[in-house]
Scaffold this active site. Structure first.
Site, short mmCIF file in Angstrom:
data_model
loop_
_atom_site.label_atom_id
_atom_site.label_comp_id
_atom_site.label_asym_id
_atom_site.label_seq_id
_atom_site.Cartn_x
_atom_site.Cartn_y
_atom_site.Cartn_z
N TRP A 167 0.87 -1.17 0.00
CA TRP A 167 0.00 0.00 0.00
C TRP A 167 0.91 1.22 0.00
CZ3 TRP A 167 -4.58 -0.75 4.01
CH2 TRP A 167 -5.28 -1.93 3.69
N ARG A 171 2.34 9.62 -7.22
CA ARG A 171 1.54 10.55 -8.00
C ARG A 171 1.04 9.88 -9.28
NH1 ARG A 171 6.62 14.37 -9.84
NH2 ARG A 171 6.61 13.84 -12.06
N GLN A 188 11.36 2.20 -5.69
CA GLN A 188 10.27 2.18 -4.73
C GLN A 188 9.56 0.83 -4.79
OE1 GLN A 188 8.02 5.74 -5.69
NE2 GLN A 188 9.31 7.00 -4.37
N HIS A 189 8.84 0.51 -3.72
CA HIS A 189 8.24 -0.81 -3.61
C HIS A 189 7.26 -1.09 -4.73
CE1 HIS A 189 9.24 -0.90 0.99
NE2 HIS A 189 10.30 -1.00 0.22
N GLU A 230 1.72 -3.07 4.80
CA GLU A 230 1.27 -1.86 5.49
C GLU A 230 -0.02 -2.11 6.27
OE1 GLU A 230 4.12 -0.44 2.47
OE2 GLU A 230 2.50 -1.91 2.45
N GLU A 279 6.34 19.70 -7.27
CA GLU A 279 6.63 18.75 -6.19
C GLU A 279 6.94 19.43 -4.85
OE1 GLU A 279 6.45 15.91 -5.08
OE2 GLU A 279 6.17 14.49 -6.72
#
Length: 484
Positions: A167, A171, A188-189, A230, A279
């Site tokens: 989870w 963006r 990233q995961h 998560e 950002e």
């Protein structure tokens, strides 16, 4: 302490504190909701709740600044604390300790409920009816490449073997009513899981969840170890399992009390342009890149749904509160696990997640006999820069505990007076660099390598402060206060 198991009960609690700004006039569907939200960050006003948005059905609402600084005096981190089930008056250090402590506790797995008992299934849309055009998705900034359909929602994906469910927040830009395009970072995961589906040549099932319980949004936006779920971690924070329901079109479980759930599959190639986007570093975006397409196949939602949004930019928004606290908690956990007796860690909101303060207790030399402050700074850098989360942090300051790290005025005073102009720093060359931190040169972004630094500001001899608290006898201070 109270855990809010859906977004609406959380909004009601903020409202009771005077921390909700009800916008009942009609706002446009393009920029106005984001502009109001952005100003609310910059003047630290109550969080805006938009009741009437042009271009969508009556009852569809927008909620801005869900976890930014609170407008309630004396409780700046109330929105983050309450989202996590902590007391509204919790300090930054207390929130970070809670996040870190939960990492070492057994997870509480979610529990599945029936579709009939899932609020997110009050309305089920399929086929042409499952269109993003139904929802009030504004432009976040006027230079963005499109309307961003995800700024505070939770993306749920799973490895092909089903062993890891992730989870997270990333963006995602709306392309049209049936397509979105999302930033897929390989490190990233979610990027790691997508790569497994790409190897199989199969589109990745996903669910994009808007407006779940606030703890779900918060935990989705902070680092926890790879292959940890998560949902289990949230259960630990809540002290009870998260209620989930099987999605209507894919084999994923989604939070049962969510406002909106978008379901579909992600393409196996980077076949659509994403960006630009303003950002968290505080600058409007100027470029785009090829990213995978999120195809929309089904949508479910509650009656009169609420779509939350975080409008990134200059401080202070959710990146500088919740995400920064999550990064600090991750650093605190790794440092303590490495045997470094850190008192706390903190990322000042106004540093836009470019500084990390590592606060050492007064007796750290007794706890680490024979270690110099220079060696300590080197060791701290070795531990931190080996972690995934620290890819975002270019500058670390090792500081004493004789000031309040959450008070920016005190932080500026300490760093101005204790950072040596040339020496007392450990420089780490050839570290991994991504484009989100704003302080590198273009060639460093292209190479993906750059320097990071740990500043040693620890005092050999503690000096008394020329302040009211330390500059006068106790009886004089008390007399001043009594007669103020």
């Amino acid at each position: 302490m109270k855990y809010y198991d859906d977004l609406r009960s959380y909004i009601d609690a903020l409202d009771a504190m005077g921390d909700i700004m009800h916008v009942r006039r009609e706002v446009d569907g393009d920029f106005e909701p984001s502009a109001v939200t952005r100003r609310s960050y910059e003047i630290q006003s109550p969080a805006p709740l938009f009741h009437k948005v042009a271009g969508v059905a009556p009852g569809f609402r927008l909620f801005g600044a869900p976890a930014s600084l609170s407008s309630v005096a004396g409780m700046p981190y109330a929105r983050v604390a309450m989202s996590l089930g902590l007391a509204p008056a919790s300090s930054g250090a207390e929130i970070i300790e809670a996040l870190s402590a939960a990492r070492h506790q057994p997870g509480i797995p979610p529990v599945r409920v029936s579709s009939e008992n899932a609020l997110c299934h009050q309305n089920i849309l399929r086929g042409d009816d499952a269109s993003l055009d139904r929802f009030p998705i504004p432009f976040a900034h006027d230079k963005d490449g499109g309307r961003y359909a995800n700024t505070w929602g939770t993306l749920i994906v799973r490895t092909p073997d089903g062993k890891w469910v992730n989870w997270s927040i990333a963006r995602v830009m709306k392309v049209d009513g049936k397509r979105m395009v999302g930033l897929m970072v390989p490190s990233q995961h979610i990027g790691q899981i997508w790569a497994e589906w790409v190897k199989l040549g199969q589109p990745m099932p996903y669910a994009l969840v808007q407006g779940p319980a606030p703890a779900i949004s918060c935990v989705s936006g902070i680092p926890i170890p790879a292959h940890a779920d998560e949902a289990d971690y949230i259960g630990t924070l809540a002290g009870a399992p998260v209620a989930v329901v099987k999605a209507v079109s894919i084999d994923l479980d989604v939070p049962a009390t969510a406002e909106i759930v978008i379901e579909g599959h992600v393409s196996i190639s980077r076949d659509c342009q994403e960006g630009p986007y303003g950002e968290y570093g505080g600058y409007l975006g100027s470029g785009s890149s090829a990213q995978p397409t999120f195809h929309v196949e089904a949508i479910t939602h509650r009656d009169d749904p609420i779509w939350p949004m975080s409008i990134t930019g200059r401080p202070t928004e959710e990146s500088h509160t919740l995400w920064a606290m999550g990064l600090a908690a991750d650093a605190l956990t790794h440092l303590r696990d490495a045997g470094i007796p850190v008192k706390t860690t903190w990322i000042p909101e106004d540093s836009t997640v470019h500084w990390l303060l590592v606060v050492m207790p007064q007796n750290w030399r007794d706890l680490l006999p024979g270690m110099s402050s220079e060696a300590l700074a080197q060791r701290i850098g070795e531990v931190l820069f080996a972690t995934d989360a620290m890819v975002f942090i270019p500058k670390v300051y090792v500081v004493d505990d004789d000031f309040d790290p959450t008070n920016l005025r005190e932080v500026v005073w300490v760093l101005s007076t204790r950072v040596h102009p040339v020496g007392r720093r450990a420089i780490f060359d050839e570290q991994r660099v991504i484009r989100l931190p704003q302080c590198y040169e273009e060639e460093e972004y292209v190479q993906g390598k750059g320097a990071k630094v740990v500043f040693d500001t620890l005092q050999t001899t503690r000096h008394l402060h020329a302040s009211f608290e330390q500059g006068y006898p106790a009886d004089v201070r008390q007399r001043v206060l009594d007669n103020w």
